[in-house]
Design a protein around this motif. Structure first.
Motif, PDB file in Angstrom:
ATOM      1  N   ARG A 236       0.826  -1.209   0.000  1.00 57.45           N
ATOM      2  CA  ARG A 236       0.000   0.000   0.000  1.00 57.45           C
ATOM      3  C   ARG A 236       0.858   1.256   0.000  1.00 57.45           C
ATOM      4  NH1 ARG A 236      -3.240  -3.186   3.461  1.00 57.45           N
ATOM      5  NH2 ARG A 236      -2.709  -2.097   5.384  1.00 57.45           N
ATOM      6  N   LEU A 237       1.956   1.239   0.745  1.00 57.29           N
ATOM      7  CA  LEU A 237       2.845   2.397   0.746  1.00 57.29           C
ATOM      8  C   LEU A 237       3.461   2.612  -0.634  1.00 57.29           C
ATOM      9  CD1 LEU A 237       4.652   2.074   4.186  1.00 57.29           C
ATOM     10  CD2 LEU A 237       3.196   3.952   3.453  1.00 57.29           C
ATOM     11  N   ALA A 238       3.843   1.525  -1.290  1.00 60.52           N
ATOM     12  CA  ALA A 238       4.407   1.646  -2.635  1.00 60.52           C
ATOM     13  C   ALA A 238       3.349   2.156  -3.615  1.00 60.52           C
ATOM     14  CB  ALA A 238       4.951   0.297  -3.095  1.00 60.52           C
ATOM     15  N   GLU A 239       2.117   1.717  -3.424  1.00 62.41           N
ATOM     16  CA  GLU A 239       1.033   2.156  -4.307  1.00 62.41           C
ATOM     17  C   GLU A 239       0.807   3.655  -4.217  1.00 62.41           C
ATOM     18  OE1 GLU A 239      -3.778   1.383  -4.912  1.00 62.41           O
ATOM     19  OE2 GLU A 239      -2.607   0.059  -3.621  1.00 62.41           O
ATOM     20  N   VAL A 240       0.985   4.219  -3.026  1.00 64.13           N
ATOM     21  CA  VAL A 240       0.782   5.656  -2.831  1.00 64.13           C
ATOM     22  C   VAL A 240       1.645   6.473  -3.777  1.00 64.13           C
ATOM     23  CG1 VAL A 240       1.238   7.544  -1.202  1.00 64.13           C
ATOM     24  CG2 VAL A 240      -0.035   5.530  -0.446  1.00 64.13           C
ATOM     25  N   ILE A 241       2.870   6.003  -4.028  1.00 61.09           N
ATOM     26  CA  ILE A 241       3.772   6.774  -4.885  1.00 61.09           C
ATOM     27  C   ILE A 241       4.053   6.059  -6.206  1.00 61.09           C
ATOM     28  CG2 ILE A 241       4.883   8.134  -3.095  1.00 61.09           C
ATOM     29  CD1 ILE A 241       7.093   6.116  -2.906  1.00 61.09           C
ATOM     30  N   GLY A 242       3.291   4.991  -6.467  1.00 67.27           N
ATOM     31  CA  GLY A 242       3.341   4.356  -7.772  1.00 67.27           C
ATOM     32  C   GLY A 242       4.637   3.640  -8.092  1.00 67.27           C
ATOM     33  N   ILE A 243       5.169   2.886  -7.138  1.00 70.66           N
ATOM     34  CA  ILE A 243       6.411   2.162  -7.379  1.00 70.66           C
ATOM     35  C   ILE A 243       6.240   0.685  -7.035  1.00 70.66           C
ATOM     36  CG2 ILE A 243       7.821   4.205  -6.932  1.00 70.66           C
ATOM     37  CD1 ILE A 243       8.560   3.023  -4.225  1.00 70.66           C
ATOM     38  N   ASP A 244       7.257  -0.109  -7.350  1.00 69.91           N
ATOM     39  CA  ASP A 244       7.266  -1.546  -7.088  1.00 69.91           C
ATOM     40  C   ASP A 244       7.653  -1.791  -5.635  1.00 69.91           C
ATOM     41  OD1 ASP A 244       7.593  -4.256  -7.005  1.00 69.91           O
ATOM     42  OD2 ASP A 244       9.201  -4.347  -8.493  1.00 69.91           O
ATOM     43  N   ALA A 245       6.815  -2.504  -4.914  1.00 68.56           N
ATOM     44  CA  ALA A 245       7.056  -2.733  -3.492  1.00 68.56           C
ATOM     45  C   ALA A 245       8.357  -3.488  -3.237  1.00 68.56           C
ATOM     46  CB  ALA A 245       5.887  -3.501  -2.874  1.00 68.56           C
ATOM     47  N   ASP A 246       8.753  -4.384  -4.146  1.00 65.39           N
ATOM     48  CA  ASP A 246       9.963  -5.179  -3.940  1.00 65.39           C
ATOM     49  C   ASP A 246      11.241  -4.415  -4.269  1.00 65.39           C
ATOM     50  OD1 ASP A 246       8.564  -7.376  -3.058  1.00 65.39           O
ATOM     51  OD2 ASP A 246       8.356  -8.247  -5.057  1.00 65.39           O
ATOM     52  N   ASP A 247      11.097  -3.271  -4.896  1.00 66.04           N
ATOM     53  CA  ASP A 247      12.269  -2.455  -5.230  1.00 66.04           C
ATOM     54  C   ASP A 247      12.104  -1.066  -4.628  1.00 66.04           C
ATOM     55  OD1 ASP A 247      14.751  -1.942  -6.386  1.00 66.04           O
ATOM     56  OD2 ASP A 247      13.880  -1.241  -8.267  1.00 66.04           O
ATOM     57  N   PHE A 248      11.577  -1.047  -3.405  1.00 64.17           N
ATOM     58  CA  PHE A 248      11.187   0.216  -2.769  1.00 64.17           C
ATOM     59  C   PHE A 248      12.373   1.162  -2.604  1.00 64.17           C
ATOM     60  CE2 PHE A 248      10.006   3.176   0.481  1.00 64.17           C
ATOM     61  CZ  PHE A 248       8.647   3.375   0.308  1.00 64.17           C
ATOM     62  N   CYS A 249      13.485   0.648  -2.080  1.00 63.84           N
ATOM     63  CA  CYS A 249      14.617   1.516  -1.753  1.00 63.84           C
ATOM     64  C   CYS A 249      15.140   2.264  -2.975  1.00 63.84           C
ATOM     65  CB  CYS A 249      15.746   0.707  -1.123  1.00 63.84           C
ATOM     66  SG  CYS A 249      15.372   0.128   0.537  1.00 63.84           S
ATOM     67  N   ARG A 250      15.375   1.526  -4.041  1.00 62.77           N
ATOM     68  CA  ARG A 250      15.944   2.143  -5.250  1.00 62.77           C
ATOM     69  C   ARG A 250      14.970   3.170  -5.847  1.00 62.77           C
ATOM     70  NH1 ARG A 250      19.892  -0.088  -8.026  1.00 62.77           N
ATOM     71  NH2 ARG A 250      19.388  -2.121  -7.125  1.00 62.77           N
ATOM     72  N   GLN A 251      13.704   2.768  -5.983  1.00 65.04           N
ATOM     73  CA  GLN A 251      12.748   3.653  -6.637  1.00 65.04           C
ATOM     74  C   GLN A 251      12.379   4.842  -5.754  1.00 65.04           C
ATOM     75  OE1 GLN A 251       9.527   1.799  -8.852  1.00 65.04           O
ATOM     76  NE2 GLN A 251      10.567  -0.174  -8.738  1.00 65.04           N
ATOM     77  N   TRP A 252      12.287   4.615  -4.440  1.00 63.03           N
ATOM     78  CA  TRP A 252      12.022   5.726  -3.522  1.00 63.03           C
ATOM     79  C   TRP A 252      13.152   6.743  -3.572  1.00 63.03           C
ATOM     80  CZ3 TRP A 252       9.122   8.613  -0.382  1.00 63.03           C
ATOM     81  CH2 TRP A 252       9.743   9.373   0.596  1.00 63.03           C
ATOM     82  N   SER A 253      14.379   6.278  -3.574  1.00 60.90           N
ATOM     83  CA  SER A 253      15.524   7.190  -3.618  1.00 60.90           C
ATOM     84  C   SER A 253      15.498   8.028  -4.895  1.00 60.90           C
ATOM     85  CB  SER A 253      16.832   6.406  -3.529  1.00 60.90           C
ATOM     86  OG  SER A 253      16.934   5.726  -2.293  1.00 60.90           O
ATOM     87  N   ASN A 254      15.176   7.393  -6.020  1.00 61.44           N
ATOM     88  CA  ASN A 254      15.107   8.126  -7.279  1.00 61.44           C
ATOM     89  C   ASN A 254      14.008   9.184  -7.257  1.00 61.44           C
ATOM     90  OD1 ASN A 254      17.186   6.579  -8.300  1.00 61.44           O
ATOM     91  ND2 ASN A 254      15.837   5.151  -9.375  1.00 61.44           N
TER      92      ASN A 254
END
Length: 439
Positions: A64-82
């Motif tokens: 759900r947290l990944a869905e909020v910002i539209g990213i893949d939950a299993d690759d959260f760190c990399r995509q969140w940082s970007n």
């Protein structure tokens, strides 16, 4: 937040409770048991003593947290940082909101929820404070528990090193109040940025707007000189009193223990305004909704800093609790894992009490798999390091969290073929419904 809750409701992921629930311990008890069993968001429509429905566990899963910002939950760190660094191409993060009806209420009109058995009173756990640095004007979002005293006063835990604490101290040094607003049910992306370890001069609300991918509508407060996100469900406006501390607590904190009563900051409430059909967001302290946000922000911080310093960093998580960092690497040279473990201490000096490094074939989100790697690839007298007398968690006067344990659970260097995991051919292709009557 409201849009996200409605999305969850539309697809059947929101559990709705229409039976009357008492905010004095009963609501927390129902939440705790239901979250353990189903892990779904819950909406209580009939809360005793208030007209406001309570929604909880909205952000209580990685997906759900990944869905909020539209990213893949299993690759959260990399995509969140970007995303946090680059945003989504928003030129102006804020715009003036259109006029919207808001209703003035009293603090005692809100759901006054008592969570743990020995808590000193009702608490606001989900409210994020917004305030500006008295010197630079840079804004900050952060979470701080707030104990209800009466309609005019809350007592808030401002922990050392937090940016809001520094703002308060700066204002106190001048003998001034620090104006602040408490946001309950703020924009969903701000839920993440308020917990993220951003730089001191970064504006968390601006990052939240970039994560949203569009300008965030803002409106002026009625009683203080601040602007807040217009879509926030409930806004509590006030100011911190300078050089004043009053008893707050005890409170059942996220580590699972009670923080005893102690002198803490005093927040003078100047006004409360709400959307006409406002939702009250509650967070059960220590639940996934609270701890997961902290775990993800710490993991992303470690990932970003390690990736800047060392090669082969694949992913990071904090499981099963925030003070255990699990780093997944592709070993590049002998001793690589040891370098990673030592670098992690520098990357995260507060939370990384235990650090485990694993290979790419280990599921870092499955503690059974991490422990399997530790038990089959790690020689305790050679691959574990204890670093004594090293501080970590900042609120630790008795030094219970001092010291570090470093665990190299990667395959022994040069013997990788001996540690190739066995696989069951065709296992991924099997549909059990073809073989068993599962009705």
């Amino acid at each position: 937040m409201r849009e996200f809750v409605e999305r969850l409701r539309a697809r059947g992921d929101l559990m709705v409770v229409d039976k009357e629930v008492d905010p004095f311990h009963e609501l927390a008890a129902v939440t705790h048991v239901a979250m353990k069993k189903w892990g779904k968001p819950i909406l209580f429509t009939n809360v005793k003593g208030t007209k406001f429905p309570v929604v909880t566990n909205v952000y209580g899963s990685r997906e759900r947290l990944a869905e909020v910002i539209g990213i893949d939950a299993d690759d959260f760190c990399r995509q969140w940082s970007n995303l946090a660094n680059l945003g989504q191409g928003v030129d102006a993060p804020f715009v003036k909101a259109e006029e919207e009806e808001r209703i003035d209420v009293k603090m005692s009109d809100l759901p006054l929820i008592t969570y743990s058995d020995r808590d000193g009173g009702a608490y606001f756990t989900s409210a994020m404070f917004i305030a500006n640095d008295p010197d630079t004007g840079v804004g900050n979002l952060s979470y701080h528990r707030s104990m209800y005293i009466n309609d005019e006063e809350l007592r808030c835990r401002l922990a050392p090193r937090h940016h809001l604490t520094i703002y308060h101290e700066k204002a106190e040094a001048k003998g001034e109040y620090l104006e602040a607003a408490m946001l309950i049910g703020a924009p969903a992306t701000s839920f993440l940025t308020a917990a993220a370890p951003l730089a001191y001069d970064a504006d968390e609300l601006e990052v939240a707007a970039r994560l949203k991918g569009e300008p965030m509508p803002m409106r002026k407060c009625k009683h203080i000189d601040l602007e807040v996100p217009a879509e926030t469900e409930i806004v509590i406006e006030g100011r911190f009193l300078p050089n004043e501390r009053r008893p707050e607590g005890p409170f059942g904190e996220f580590m699972g223990y009670y923080v005893p009563e102690g002198p803490n900051a005093v927040f003078e409430v100047l006004g409360v305004n709400v959307r006409p059909d406002a939702l009250f967001h509650s967070i059960l302290c220590g639940s996934e909704e609270e701890v997961l946000t902290l775990e993800l922000s710490v993991s992303a911080n470690i990932f970003q800093r390690l990736s800047a310093a060392l090669p082969g960093i694949l992913n990071v998580t904090c499981q099963p609790f925030v003070n255990h960092a699990i780093v997944q690497i592709d070993p590049q040279f002998e001793g690589h894992a040891r370098q990673v473990m030592l670098a992690t201490i520098g990357a995260e000096p507060i939370w990384a009490k235990v650090i485990t490094v694993v290979d790419a074939d280990v599921d870092i989100y499955d503690m059974d798999d991490v422990m399997w790697a530790t038990l089959t690839r790690c020689r305790p007298d050679k691959d574990m390091m204890i670093i004594p007398e090293t501080p970590s968690f900042y609120r630790d006067e008795d030094k219970d969290h001092w010291g570090r344990l470093l665990v190299d659970a990667t395959k022994p260097w040069g013997r990788e073929d001996e540690f190739l995991r066995k696989t069951i051919r065709m296992a991924k292709d099997i549909d059990l419904a073809d073989w068993f009557d599962t009705k």
